[in-house]
Write a protein that holds these residues in place. Structure first.
Motif, short mmCIF file in Angstrom:
data_model
loop_
_atom_site.label_atom_id
_atom_site.label_comp_id
_atom_site.label_asym_id
_atom_site.label_seq_id
_atom_site.Cartn_x
_atom_site.Cartn_y
_atom_site.Cartn_z
N ALA A 52 -9.99 -34.39 14.50
CA ALA A 52 -9.97 -33.09 13.83
C ALA A 52 -8.72 -32.30 14.17
CB ALA A 52 -11.22 -32.29 14.21
N SER A 53 -8.30 -32.35 15.44
CA SER A 53 -7.09 -31.62 15.82
C SER A 53 -5.86 -32.26 15.18
CB SER A 53 -6.94 -31.58 17.34
OG SER A 53 -6.73 -32.87 17.86
N TYR A 54 -5.85 -33.57 15.05
CA TYR A 54 -4.74 -34.27 14.40
C TYR A 54 -4.64 -33.87 12.92
CZ TYR A 54 -2.12 -38.11 12.30
OH TYR A 54 -1.22 -38.85 11.58
N VAL A 55 -5.76 -33.86 12.24
CA VAL A 55 -5.78 -33.48 10.83
C VAL A 55 -5.37 -32.03 10.66
CG1 VAL A 55 -7.31 -33.13 8.84
CG2 VAL A 55 -7.47 -35.23 10.18
N GLN A 56 -5.85 -31.17 11.55
CA GLN A 56 -5.49 -29.76 11.48
C GLN A 56 -3.99 -29.57 11.69
OE1 GLN A 56 -7.66 -27.34 10.71
NE2 GLN A 56 -5.99 -25.90 10.65
N ARG A 57 -3.43 -30.31 12.64
CA ARG A 57 -1.99 -30.23 12.90
C ARG A 57 -1.19 -30.67 11.67
NH1 ARG A 57 -0.71 -34.20 16.75
NH2 ARG A 57 -2.58 -33.47 17.73
#
Length: 65
Positions: A52-57
């Motif tokens: 999720a943090s990767y996609v958000q980034r």
């Protein structure tokens, strides 16, 4: 079970391609691989958070850039 109706005179390669696409969309292999070994719930949750943090980034970079 996947059923792919083959139309008369249709190329077998085309029917095979439709089968492979449908098989991929059902996500059967992903489920089989995940059931192969047990992952603790905390490990699963951590992997989801990392994804999720990767996609958000990626999305924030897309907005900025």
């Amino acid at each position: 079970m996947l059923i792919i109706p083959v139309k008369e005179g249709e190329n077998i390669d085309r029917a095979l391609k439709r089968y492979k696409r449908k098989f991929r969309d059902v996500k059967t292999m992903r489920e089989l691989r995940s059931r192969k070994q047990f992952d603790k719930p905390s490990v699963v949750k951590r992997a989801q958070n990392i994804k999720a943090s990767y996609v958000q980034r990626l999305r924030t970079q897309e907005e900025v850039g």
